[in-house]
Design a protein around this motif. Sequence first.
Motif, PDB file in Angstrom:
ATOM      1  N   ASN A 139     -29.317  19.187  22.789  1.00 31.05           N
ATOM      2  CA  ASN A 139     -28.161  19.750  22.056  1.00 31.05           C
ATOM      3  C   ASN A 139     -27.869  19.207  20.570  1.00 31.05           C
ATOM      4  O   ASN A 139     -26.679  18.866  19.875  1.00 31.05           O
ATOM      5  CB  ASN A 139     -26.745  19.327  22.964  1.00 31.05           C
ATOM      6  CG  ASN A 139     -26.649  17.908  22.948  1.00 31.05           C
ATOM      7  OD1 ASN A 139     -27.217  17.087  22.305  1.00 31.05           O
ATOM      8  ND2 ASN A 139     -25.917  17.440  23.989  1.00 31.05           N
ATOM      9  N   GLU A 140     -28.994  19.474  19.950  1.00 28.40           N
ATOM     10  CA  GLU A 140     -29.026  18.920  18.451  1.00 28.40           C
ATOM     11  C   GLU A 140     -28.109  19.407  17.583  1.00 28.40           C
ATOM     12  O   GLU A 140     -27.623  19.268  16.407  1.00 28.40           O
ATOM     13  CB  GLU A 140     -30.471  19.161  17.999  1.00 28.40           C
ATOM     14  CG  GLU A 140     -31.407  18.369  18.617  1.00 28.40           C
ATOM     15  CD  GLU A 140     -33.072  18.638  17.701  1.00 28.40           C
ATOM     16  OE1 GLU A 140     -33.284  17.836  16.870  1.00 28.40           O
ATOM     17  OE2 GLU A 140     -33.558  19.472  18.528  1.00 28.40           O
ATOM     18  N   GLU A 141     -27.890  20.954  17.827  1.00 26.43           N
ATOM     19  CA  GLU A 141     -26.938  21.713  16.906  1.00 26.43           C
ATOM     20  C   GLU A 141     -25.466  21.661  17.394  1.00 26.43           C
ATOM     21  O   GLU A 141     -24.588  21.981  16.410  1.00 26.43           O
ATOM     22  CB  GLU A 141     -27.408  23.048  16.856  1.00 26.43           C
ATOM     23  CG  GLU A 141     -28.709  23.332  16.652  1.00 26.43           C
ATOM     24  CD  GLU A 141     -29.100  22.807  15.150  1.00 26.43           C
ATOM     25  OE1 GLU A 141     -28.311  22.702  14.187  1.00 26.43           O
ATOM     26  OE2 GLU A 141     -30.333  22.289  15.106  1.00 26.43           O
ATOM     27  N   THR A 142     -25.157  20.807  18.347  1.00 26.61           N
ATOM     28  CA  THR A 142     -23.818  20.785  19.038  1.00 26.61           C
ATOM     29  C   THR A 142     -22.959  19.571  18.196  1.00 26.61           C
ATOM     30  O   THR A 142     -23.640  18.786  17.909  1.00 26.61           O
ATOM     31  CB  THR A 142     -23.917  20.640  20.565  1.00 26.61           C
ATOM     32  OG1 THR A 142     -24.537  21.262  21.226  1.00 26.61           O
ATOM     33  CG2 THR A 142     -22.413  20.321  21.132  1.00 26.61           C
ATOM     34  N   ARG A 143     -21.813  20.050  17.945  1.00 27.39           N
ATOM     35  CA  ARG A 143     -20.876  19.131  17.188  1.00 27.39           C
ATOM     36  C   ARG A 143     -19.894  18.824  17.781  1.00 27.39           C
ATOM     37  O   ARG A 143     -19.206  19.678  18.525  1.00 27.39           O
ATOM     38  CB  ARG A 143     -20.453  19.720  15.725  1.00 27.39           C
ATOM     39  CG  ARG A 143     -21.760  20.068  14.792  1.00 27.39           C
ATOM     40  CD  ARG A 143     -22.250  18.629  14.168  1.00 27.39           C
ATOM     41  NE  ARG A 143     -23.455  18.862  13.304  1.00 27.39           N
ATOM     42  CZ  ARG A 143     -24.760  18.968  13.877  1.00 27.39           C
ATOM     43  NH1 ARG A 143     -24.983  18.649  14.935  1.00 27.39           N
ATOM     44  NH2 ARG A 143     -25.631  18.945  12.788  1.00 27.39           N
ATOM     45  N   PRO A 144     -19.377  17.634  17.910  1.00 23.31           N
ATOM     46  CA  PRO A 144     -17.902  17.269  18.812  1.00 23.31           C
ATOM     47  C   PRO A 144     -16.896  17.712  18.165  1.00 23.31           C
ATOM     48  O   PRO A 144     -16.804  17.702  16.921  1.00 23.31           O
ATOM     49  CB  PRO A 144     -18.072  15.592  18.630  1.00 23.31           C
ATOM     50  CG  PRO A 144     -18.595  15.214  17.384  1.00 23.31           C
ATOM     51  CD  PRO A 144     -19.838  16.548  17.312  1.00 23.31           C
ATOM     52  N   LEU A 145     -15.792  18.354  18.966  1.00 22.23           N
ATOM     53  CA  LEU A 145     -14.449  18.600  18.502  1.00 22.23           C
ATOM     54  C   LEU A 145     -13.686  17.046  18.316  1.00 22.23           C
ATOM     55  O   LEU A 145     -14.015  15.945  18.653  1.00 22.23           O
ATOM     56  CB  LEU A 145     -13.935  19.449  19.696  1.00 22.23           C
ATOM     57  CG  LEU A 145     -14.629  20.570  19.799  1.00 22.23           C
ATOM     58  CD1 LEU A 145     -14.038  21.342  20.903  1.00 22.23           C
ATOM     59  CD2 LEU A 145     -14.958  21.469  18.723  1.00 22.23           C
ATOM     60  N   GLY A 146     -12.438  17.483  17.795  1.00 21.26           N
ATOM     61  CA  GLY A 146     -11.675  16.155  17.422  1.00 21.26           C
ATOM     62  C   GLY A 146     -10.311  16.721  17.337  1.00 21.26           C
ATOM     63  O   GLY A 146      -9.885  17.696  17.669  1.00 21.26           O
ATOM     64  N   TYR A 147      -9.280  15.497  17.478  1.00 23.78           N
ATOM     65  CA  TYR A 147      -8.016  15.933  17.258  1.00 23.78           C
ATOM     66  C   TYR A 147      -7.446  14.704  16.798  1.00 23.78           C
ATOM     67  O   TYR A 147      -8.016  13.520  16.498  1.00 23.78           O
ATOM     68  CB  TYR A 147      -7.425  16.302  18.637  1.00 23.78           C
ATOM     69  CG  TYR A 147      -7.609  14.833  19.773  1.00 23.78           C
ATOM     70  CD1 TYR A 147      -6.466  14.042  19.898  1.00 23.78           C
ATOM     71  CD2 TYR A 147      -8.538  14.573  20.472  1.00 23.78           C
ATOM     72  CE1 TYR A 147      -6.487  12.992  20.722  1.00 23.78           C
ATOM     73  CE2 TYR A 147      -8.521  13.520  21.111  1.00 23.78           C
ATOM     74  CZ  TYR A 147      -7.503  12.602  21.427  1.00 23.78           C
ATOM     75  OH  TYR A 147      -7.759  11.502  22.271  1.00 23.78           O
ATOM     76  N   ASP A 148      -6.154  14.713  16.400  1.00 22.49           N
ATOM     77  CA  ASP A 148      -5.300  13.611  15.821  1.00 22.49           C
ATOM     78  C   ASP A 148      -4.100  13.236  16.647  1.00 22.49           C
ATOM     79  O   ASP A 148      -3.641  14.073  17.343  1.00 22.49           O
ATOM     80  CB  ASP A 148      -4.462  13.907  14.332  1.00 22.49           C
ATOM     81  CG  ASP A 148      -5.553  14.390  13.351  1.00 22.49           C
ATOM     82  OD1 ASP A 148      -6.685  13.683  13.311  1.00 22.49           O
ATOM     83  OD2 ASP A 148      -5.341  15.075  12.343  1.00 22.49           O
ATOM     84  N   ARG A 149      -4.059  11.795  16.997  1.00 24.99           N
ATOM     85  CA  ARG A 149      -3.035  11.182  17.704  1.00 24.99           C
ATOM     86  C   ARG A 149      -2.542   9.905  17.125  1.00 24.99           C
ATOM     87  O   ARG A 149      -2.977   9.254  16.465  1.00 24.99           O
ATOM     88  CB  ARG A 149      -3.737  10.959  19.195  1.00 24.99           C
ATOM     89  CG  ARG A 149      -2.702  10.351  20.155  1.00 24.99           C
ATOM     90  CD  ARG A 149      -3.343  10.048  21.418  1.00 24.99           C
ATOM     91  NE  ARG A 149      -4.091   8.701  21.286  1.00 24.99           N
ATOM     92  CZ  ARG A 149      -4.906   8.544  22.046  1.00 24.99           C
ATOM     93  NH1 ARG A 149      -5.461   9.560  23.137  1.00 24.99           N
ATOM     94  NH2 ARG A 149      -5.781   7.531  21.856  1.00 24.99           N
TER      95      ARG A 149
END
Length: 340
Positions: A139-149
């Motif tokens: 999964n070299e091309e996969t990027r993690p998602l994110g959020y603010d809290r």
Amino acid sequence: MTPEKGKLIEVLKEVVYFPKGDNIINLKMVDDIELGENLIRFRLLFEKVDDEKNQFLIDTATQMLKNAFGDIEIDIVAASQENSLSKVKHIIGIASGKGGVGKSTVAVNLAIGLALQGMKVGLLDADIYGPSIPVLFGNEETRPLGYDRDGKSYMIPIEKYGVKMLSIGHLVDKEMPLIWRGPMASNALSQLLLDTDWGELDFLVVDMPPGTGDIQLCLAQNFTMSGSVIVTTPQRVALADVRRAANMFRHEGVNVPILGLVENMAYFTPSDMPEKKYYIFGKNTGADFAKELDMPLLAQIPIDENISEANDKGTPFSFNGFSPVAAAFEKLAKKIVEMF
């Protein structure tokens, strides 16, 4: 007389929490400060509230405040330090004295093996300069998602094969060299650990870089590790590297339990003749290493001619239920679960 908050902060900056090598203000261990007439009250945040060593820090802070403010009531309450790792039961480091021994392969397959045992598992690639987890999981091309809290940004780990994972390789271009000095790499590791929403985990497996440098010390001294697993190959020349890794974890400034030794490439087993064992790098050296260094031999992982291809395809060998390699990793995972 009500104490001044500014002076209180300056005094507490002189109180050093030695396990993390910094003062309790910079480490954000002081919370809910309340100042009143001849009163100072606050919470002191610890990763482990029931650690008997906490009282020494509370006593030190109390004495320094009394020295600074005189006859005043000091009320310091030990409390839990909530962070992204608060719901992680065990952090297990996978280490080696040198590169090229298959440490990342062991980390990946152990993580999957633990997940197959019904555990909630995370995998962190702490090899900042040479991340390989993205390749091994395909999964070299996969990027993690994110959020603010609460005004802070968090990453959501990538999940595959029942394992939550994150690597610096998921955040930067794979062709980009990371030309960072030690402190920058250590800060990156801390961000990967603390700025990621790991959720509830039974085990967080950390694929550590080879050797005994800044990253290893950052992880061992700044985070509570349940144990470490050292990976070696059978050659006698590897003993010196294993000894260095073991001595690092046993050093009084690190003091991380060593769960045991994994001998990778212990012997060659042809996939069409799984009952055959060819000890091409030496026989029983892993057991000899473990005995000499006073640690258990957890597993002997054989060589299979298909394992390199599986790694390149991002399909870890732990899923091959009919392989001696998969059986060895299953046995290793069960041993780790039984230890806790």
